[in-house]
Design an enzyme around this catalytic site. Structure first.
Site, mmCIF file in Angstrom:
data_model
loop_
_atom_site.group_PDB
_atom_site.id
_atom_site.type_symbol
_atom_site.label_atom_id
_atom_site.label_comp_id
_atom_site.label_asym_id
_atom_site.label_seq_id
_atom_site.Cartn_x
_atom_site.Cartn_y
_atom_site.Cartn_z
ATOM 1 N N SER A 241 1.672 -0.574 4.747
ATOM 2 C CA SER A 241 2.225 -1.236 3.577
ATOM 3 C C SER A 241 1.602 -2.618 3.428
ATOM 4 O O SER A 241 0.384 -2.744 3.435
ATOM 5 C CB SER A 241 3.747 -1.284 3.672
ATOM 6 O OG SER A 241 4.316 -1.594 2.421
ATOM 7 N N HIS A 372 7.601 6.563 3.138
ATOM 8 C CA HIS A 372 6.674 5.441 3.265
ATOM 9 C C HIS A 372 6.570 4.989 4.715
ATOM 10 O O HIS A 372 7.572 4.740 5.387
ATOM 11 C CB HIS A 372 7.154 4.291 2.387
ATOM 12 C CG HIS A 372 6.216 3.130 2.316
ATOM 13 N ND1 HIS A 372 4.843 3.262 2.260
ATOM 14 C CD2 HIS A 372 6.458 1.780 2.272
ATOM 15 C CE1 HIS A 372 4.289 2.071 2.177
ATOM 16 N NE2 HIS A 372 5.251 1.154 2.195
#
Length: 542
Positions: A241, A372
């Site tokens: 991320s 994620h």
């Protein structure tokens, strides 16, 4: 874990098995195929010995015209295209400069003083530069197999690739807290962290580059430690991320990183910026710029005009070449811009291919779990293989592309250039001729006095920001030793084309011939003194 030691296995067999495995899995993917040129390329490519091999190269001239397609990664700023692999070094330096000017902000050269310690559990860093000091640290987890000195992977924010797999493969994990170096949640005119304590709270460099600078300083300390615990020549970096953005920047801007592994980095990471601007659901450029001061302040001019950028992220991918690169992406979350990620990876892979290193890049977005930053089984084997190949130097598995059909980019829609066939010309042993400096140190000599039975003459090189380059040519001897001095607080920080030793806190350089030629060079940090000039103290033959 089984270590791949079959170095004699034919590359074609390896690739054939990979293709067969992909076919049996039914994945929609693009498989990297080995060409005859790539088959001859060396495996286990070593990282560079210095942070920036192109520090002596001339700065790019002018600004390229606006372009709605991805800029040609093989075109120099003067409009010509490179023709040999040796040309790549200075073209990479031009790309780096444009990226710093427009996307990231400048990464300062190695500070005047970097000290610290390395133990089995911790690395400390203390930095002094321009009259200011700061410090930070990172924790260390040694691997569960192997013996010291160990290769190591920096895990940015403690959030990256499967650390259990990394340690089981024989690499240490260095948990790096980037927020200690460049803090999030700060306004652009009041940035905080170790980087900005030294270079100023209003510095225009974004925190991704600050994070990259922090890892470079950790590597400096590992280099100075003597290598009894960790190996400075076998480091990798990973992050997911926002920390994937940071891990990518680390690998792009420090050539000592042998293996770069960004995960789901999204806008401001791997995805091509021109493509992101047109990819439905991907984080817009203005959002990535405004969410945090990740990118340099200058990028504000391009959030609505990515076509005006002189470079794009496919060239950042190319800047990692020929070192190891394993890009992991998530096609299930639109915000992450995985289509644009595949565009950048495919474009950058063309640089790898041109350099004969097509086997050193892997891209993988074909995953089932859409969570994620999940730890995915699909990535475990290629993670092990990349660690074996680039950090342990025991594997030779060819890189591959597995692109999910959900987010498959089409490079042909984004380029109007073709990949050249670069010749294998000899790598230059002297730096290229640099254009005259804009503000050279006053009175830099061109013909310093001779010493012994050889003569050394200096030529001023590029000056930019807080540093300048100098080239020295030796005549009258094939074996030689030259002593050069600068005036404190100036410091020599980088050298090339010789065997160098520094003393006097970087003010005295002794350069000896290493058989690569009779010209060498060095970079000097001004440290507030722009008028002092380097002096040649002696030139001794033999």
């Amino acid at each position: 874990m089984t270590t791949n030691s079959g170095r004699s296995t034919l590359r074609a067999t390896v690739v054939g098995l990979a293709v067969a495995a992909l076919a049996s899995a039914g994945a929609v993917s693009t498989v990297a195929r080995t060409t005859s040129a790539e088959a001859a390329a060396p495996v286990n490519v070593l990282a560079a010995a210095v942070e920036d091999e192109g520090a002596d190269c001339p700065l790019p001239s002018g600004t390229p015209a606006s372009n709605s397609r991805l800029p040609d990664p093989f075109r120099k700023s003067n409009g010509t295209r490179i023709t040999s692999k040796a040309d790549w070094r200075c073209l990479r330096a031009e790309t780096k400069e444009y990226a710093e000017r427009t996307i990231y902000g400048q990464k300062p050269a190695k500070p005047a003083t970097v000290t610290g310690t390395v133990s089995n559990s911790n690395i400390t860093v203390n930095v002094s530069d321009q009259g200011r000091s700061a410090g930070f640290s990172a924790s260390v987890q040694l691997p569960t197999t192997g013996s010291a000195p160990y290769p190591a992977v920096f895990v940015v924010g403690g959030f990256g690739a499967d650390t259990a797999t990394i340690r089981a493969a024989g690499a240490a994990v260095i948990n790096y807290d980037p927020l200690a170096v460049g803090r999030e949640g700060t306004p652009r005119n009041n940035k905080q962290g170790a980087f900005y304590s030294i270079y100023g709270a209003s510095n225009s460099t974004g925190i991704l580059m600050a994070w990259a600078w922090g890892v470079s300083r950790l590597i400096d300390v590992i280099e100075q430690s003597g290598g009894s615990i960790l190996r400075a020549d076998a480091t990798g970096v990973t992050g997911c991320s926002r920390y994937g953005k940071g891990a990518f920047a680390v690998g792009v801007f420090d050539q000592r990183i042998a293996l770069t592994m960004p995960i789901e980095s999204g806008t401001a990471g791997v995805p091509a910026l021109r493509s992101v601007a047109q990819e439905g659901g991907a984080q817009p450029l203005s959002s990535a710029y405004g969410e945090q001061p990740w990118l340099g302040d200058a990028f504000s001019s391009y959030t609505g005009n990515p076509n005006g950028l002189p470079v794009d992220m496919h060239q950042m991918v190319g800047m990692v070449a020929p070192r190891g690169l394993f890009i992991m992406e998530n096609p299930h979350v639109d915000w992450l811009g995985a289509t644009s990620g595949s565009v950048a990876a495919l474009g950058g892979a063309e640089v790898y291919k041109a350099l004969g290193a097509g086997d050193n890049i892997t891209y993988w977005s074909d995953v089932a779990d859409g969570t994620h930053c999940a730890s995915r089984s699909e990535w475990r084997t290629p993670l092990q293989q990349n660690i074996q190949k680039f950090l342990l130097k025991t594997g030779n598995t060819a890189g591959t592309f597995r692109i999910s059909s959900r987010k498959a980019g089409n490079l042909s829609q984004w380029r109007d250039w073709q990949t050249p066939t670069l010749t294998d010309g000899p790598t230059p042993t002297t730096p290229p001729t640099t254009r005259p400096p804009t503000t050279p140190p006053t009175g830099t000599p061109t013909t310093p006095p001779a010493g012994g039975s050889c003569t050394a003459s200096m030529s001023p090189g590029t000056v930019w920001g807080d540093r300048y380059n100098t080239a020295v040519t030796v005549s009258g001897a094939s074996g030689w030793s030259v002593v050069v001095a600068v005036t404190s607080p100036q410091q020599i920080t980088t050298t090339w084309s010789g065997s160098a030793s520094l003393s006097g806190n970087g003010t005295v350089l002794t350069m000896r011939s290493n058989g690569s030629g009779n010209t060498f060079g060095f970079t000097t940090m001004m440290n507030g003194n722009s008028s002092a000039r380097p002096q040649i103290r002696s030139c001794t033959a033999g």
